[in-house]
Write an enzyme that holds these catalytic residues in place. Structure first.
Site, PDB file in Angstrom:
ATOM      1  CD  GLU A  91      47.147 -24.044  25.509  1.00 51.53           C
ATOM      2  OE1 GLU A  91      46.582 -23.435  24.606  1.00 51.53           O
ATOM      3  OE2 GLU A  91      48.377 -24.043  25.655  1.00 51.53           O
ATOM      4  CB  CYS A 104      53.153 -32.031  29.196  1.00 47.07           C
ATOM      5  SG  CYS A 104      53.948 -30.584  29.891  1.00 47.07           S
ATOM      6  CB  CYS A 111      55.156 -19.474  36.967  1.00 49.35           C
ATOM      7  SG  CYS A 111      56.468 -20.088  38.047  1.00 49.35           S
ATOM      8  CB  CYS A 115      62.495 -18.494  34.408  1.00 52.09           C
ATOM      9  SG  CYS A 115      62.572 -19.491  35.905  1.00 52.09           S
ATOM     10  CB  CYS A 118      59.716 -19.138  31.371  1.00 49.27           C
ATOM     11  SG  CYS A 118      58.154 -19.981  31.685  1.00 49.27           S
ATOM     12  N   GLY A 164      53.612 -23.382  35.453  1.00 48.77           N
ATOM     13  CA  GLY A 164      53.698 -23.251  36.900  1.00 48.77           C
ATOM     14  C   GLY A 164      54.830 -24.026  37.532  1.00 48.77           C
ATOM     15  CG  HIS A 220      67.312 -23.441  32.439  1.00 47.69           C
ATOM     16  ND1 HIS A 220      67.102 -24.429  31.513  1.00 47.69           N
ATOM     17  CD2 HIS A 220      66.147 -23.323  33.132  1.00 47.69           C
ATOM     18  CE1 HIS A 220      65.862 -24.879  31.625  1.00 47.69           C
ATOM     19  NE2 HIS A 220      65.271 -24.236  32.591  1.00 47.69           N
ATOM     20  CG  ASN A 295      59.849 -23.765  22.251  1.00 43.89           C
ATOM     21  OD1 ASN A 295      59.984 -24.089  21.072  1.00 43.89           O
ATOM     22  ND2 ASN A 295      59.760 -24.647  23.230  1.00 43.89           N
ATOM     23  CB  CYS A 338      59.089 -26.483  26.436  1.00 47.63           C
ATOM     24  SG  CYS A 338      59.228 -27.782  27.567  1.00 47.63           S
TER      25      CYS A 338
HETATM   26  N1  SAH Z   1      58.340 -24.640  36.738  1.00 43.64           N
HETATM   27  C1  SAH Z   1      58.902 -25.870  36.408  1.00 43.64           C
HETATM   28  C2  SAH Z   1      58.095 -26.685  35.419  1.00 43.64           C
HETATM   29  C3  SAH Z   1      57.445 -25.972  34.279  1.00 43.64           C
HETATM   30  S1  SAH Z   1      58.484 -25.319  33.032  1.00 43.64           S
HETATM   31  C4  SAH Z   1      60.336 -25.703  35.926  1.00 43.64           C
HETATM   32  O1  SAH Z   1      60.752 -24.587  35.686  1.00 43.64           O
HETATM   33  O2  SAH Z   1      61.029 -26.713  35.837  1.00 43.64           O
HETATM   34  C5  SAH Z   1      58.980 -26.758  32.109  1.00 43.64           C
HETATM   35  C6  SAH Z   1      60.321 -26.596  31.386  1.00 43.64           C
HETATM   36  O3  SAH Z   1      60.192 -25.707  30.256  1.00 43.64           O
HETATM   37  C7  SAH Z   1      61.390 -26.010  32.275  1.00 43.64           C
HETATM   38  O4  SAH Z   1      62.611 -26.680  32.131  1.00 43.64           O
HETATM   39  C8  SAH Z   1      61.480 -24.608  31.730  1.00 43.64           C
HETATM   40  O5  SAH Z   1      62.694 -24.021  32.068  1.00 43.64           O
HETATM   41  C9  SAH Z   1      61.284 -24.823  30.252  1.00 43.64           C
HETATM   42  N2  SAH Z   1      60.959 -23.604  29.498  1.00 43.64           N
HETATM   43  C10 SAH Z   1      60.284 -22.522  29.941  1.00 43.64           C
HETATM   44  N3  SAH Z   1      60.204 -21.599  28.957  1.00 43.64           N
HETATM   45  C11 SAH Z   1      60.829 -22.097  27.881  1.00 43.64           C
HETATM   46  C12 SAH Z   1      61.055 -21.627  26.562  1.00 43.64           C
HETATM   47  N4  SAH Z   1      60.604 -20.443  26.151  1.00 43.64           N
HETATM   48  N5  SAH Z   1      61.733 -22.425  25.721  1.00 43.64           N
HETATM   49  C13 SAH Z   1      62.171 -23.659  26.111  1.00 43.64           C
HETATM   50  N6  SAH Z   1      61.974 -24.151  27.336  1.00 43.64           N
HETATM   51  C14 SAH Z   1      61.304 -23.384  28.225  1.00 43.64           C
HETATM   52 FE1  SF4 Z   2      58.004 -20.775  36.455  1.00 42.55          FE
HETATM   53 FE2  SF4 Z   2      59.227 -22.923  35.414  1.00 42.55          FE
HETATM   54 FE3  SF4 Z   2      58.595 -20.793  33.878  1.00 42.55          FE
HETATM   55 FE4  SF4 Z   2      60.542 -20.578  35.695  1.00 42.55          FE
HETATM   56  S1  SF4 Z   2      60.512 -21.921  33.881  1.00 42.55           S
HETATM   57  S2  SF4 Z   2      58.899 -19.081  35.332  1.00 42.55           S
HETATM   58  S3  SF4 Z   2      59.742 -21.843  37.321  1.00 42.55           S
HETATM   59  S4  SF4 Z   2      57.163 -22.147  34.891  1.00 42.55           S
END
Ligand code: SAH
Ligand code: SF4
Length: 360
Positions: A91, A104, A111, A115, A118, A164, A220, A295, A338
């Site tokens: 997407e 975006c 990935c 994390c 995520c 990713g 974070h 989220n 996000c």
């Molecule tokens: N991998 C990269 C880019 C993709 S994630 C990174 O981690 O920076 C893009 C952003 O969304 C990152 O800051 C990530 O930490 C945040 N993110 C991931 N899961 C989320 C969630 N459930 N709620 C809010 N932000 C989230």
């Molecule tokens: Fe990967 Fe970014 Fe999600 Fe961490 S926050 S798992 S680096 S996509």
């Protein structure tokens, strides 16, 4: 095998034409047709000789991902679902704001960095996208959105913040950046392209030298013990190294600050004490903060901090002179927020796997 010209940088495209015995300037012409005019059919490229058009039809293609669906949120956010290969989709989201329009894009399917908050990370790594697949997202969105009444492109900014970790797909991402910045393709300035990373330091250093674009770092947590849990790559590249890399990046990057992203997790990283530690951590780095309300997704085990808590956390940073934004949740009705991007698609494939397991 035919070559897909969609993912070739100007240098690669020039090499391609020279290898056909053609003049190098053909690369610029064809790039314009593909990226600026959204043409994927060589027969329409009218300033290219008929003979070359025929040659291209035989030897090359402009293979864009297949558009599966387009969704439009009540707040104007748009989301496209693109098929890469049968059964494999990603997407892309467009977020309109008063002064800009941001696209975006994703760099990987899934990935590997896991994390814990995520949904992409929870689902594991599937594969890297090719340059053509990353550019394909931008190609579709540019084509769909076009120009505004003033004749400006509706997309003014691109962020690598979808699914990713872009720095773990380094070569494809660098080539993508090269096409995004190329005047004969998308012609964006380095300031208008932002790469978001969780902190893959060696690759960050390479980016700084090779193609520094605007940088967002997913922080974070203000200390290693918490960040080791939330962003496990921290165990390999701890905060003092990350801060050092950020300081160095600012000196080379197109912007004079770094954006630190900070997801707000209730009772996990959102206390007054965390804010104090955060201020101490970043004290000699020119930066801004982007607080992202978490989220939620099923089974995450986390909750979003309350709005009052987020505002209190923000105030502490603002008092120290920092610019802090709280990310608005956009496109809620179409799941475009996000950390939710394409989660559903992968979910489906996983459910499908489970379904197969159950059947066996
Ligand atoms: N991998 C990269 C880019 C993709 S994630 C990174 O981690 O920076 C893009 C952003 O969304 C990152 O800051 C990530 O930490 C945040 N993110 C991931 N899961 C989320 C969630 N459930 N709620 C809010 N932000 C989230
Ligand atoms: Fe990967 Fe970014 Fe999600 Fe961490 S926050 S798992 S680096 S996509």
């Amino acid at each position: 095998m035919t070559v897909n010209l969609l993912g070739l940088t100007r240098e690669e495209l020039t090499e391609f034409f020279v290898s056909l015995g053609e003049k190098p300037f053909r690369a610029k012409q064809v790039m314009k047709w593909i990226h600026q005019l959204g043409v994927d059919d060589f027969t329409q490229m009218t300033d290219v000789t008929k003979l070359l058009r025929e040659k291209l039809t035989d030897l090359a293609k402009v293979a864009v991902p297949k558009l599966l669906s387009e969704q439009i949120s009540t707040d104007g956010t748009k989301k496209w679902l693109l098929e890469l290969t049968p059964g494999n989709a990603i997407e892309t989201v467009f977020i309109p704001e008063d002064d800009r329009g941001t696209l975006c894009v994703s760099s990987q399917v899934g990935c590997a960095l896991a994390c814990t908050f995520c949904s992409t990370g929870r689902q594991g790594f599937n594969r890297n996208l090719t340059t053509a697949e990353i550019i394909g997202q931008i190609w579709w969105a540019y084509k769909a959105l076009g120009k505004n009444p003033k004749g400006e492109r509706v997309i003014s900014n691109v962020v690598l913040m979808g699914m990713g970790e872009p720095l773990l797909n380094y070569d494809a991402v660098i080539n993508t950046l090269s096409i995004l910045l190329d005047d004969h393709a998308y012609g964006l300035s380095r300031r208008r392209v932002t790469l978001s990373t969780s902190g893959v330091i060696p690759a960050l250093k390479r980016l700084q030298e090779q193609m520094p674009v605007a940088l967002a770092v997913s922080l974070h947590a203000p200390n290693d013990s918490l960040r080791d849990v939330l962003v496990p790559i921290n165990q390999k590249y701890p905060l003092h190294q990350l801060m050092e890399a950020c300081r160095s990046y600012v000196s080379a990057g197109p912007r004079d600050f770094i954006t630190f992203e900070y997801v707000m997790l209730k009772n996990v990283n959102d206390s007054d004490q965390h804010a104090k530690e955060l201020i101490e951590l970043v004290k000699d780095i020119p930066c801004k903060f982007n607080l992202i309300p978490f989220n939620p997704f099923p089974g995450s085990g986390y909750e979003t901090s309350s709005s009052e808590r987020i505002h209190q956390f923000k105030s502490q940073l603002v008092e120290q002179g920092y610019i802090v934004t709280i990310r608005k949740t956009r496109g809620d009705d179409i799941d475009a927020a996000c950390g939710q991007l394409a989660g559903k698609v992968i979910d489906k494939s996983r459910r499908h796997e489970k379904f197969i397991e159950i059947q066996q």
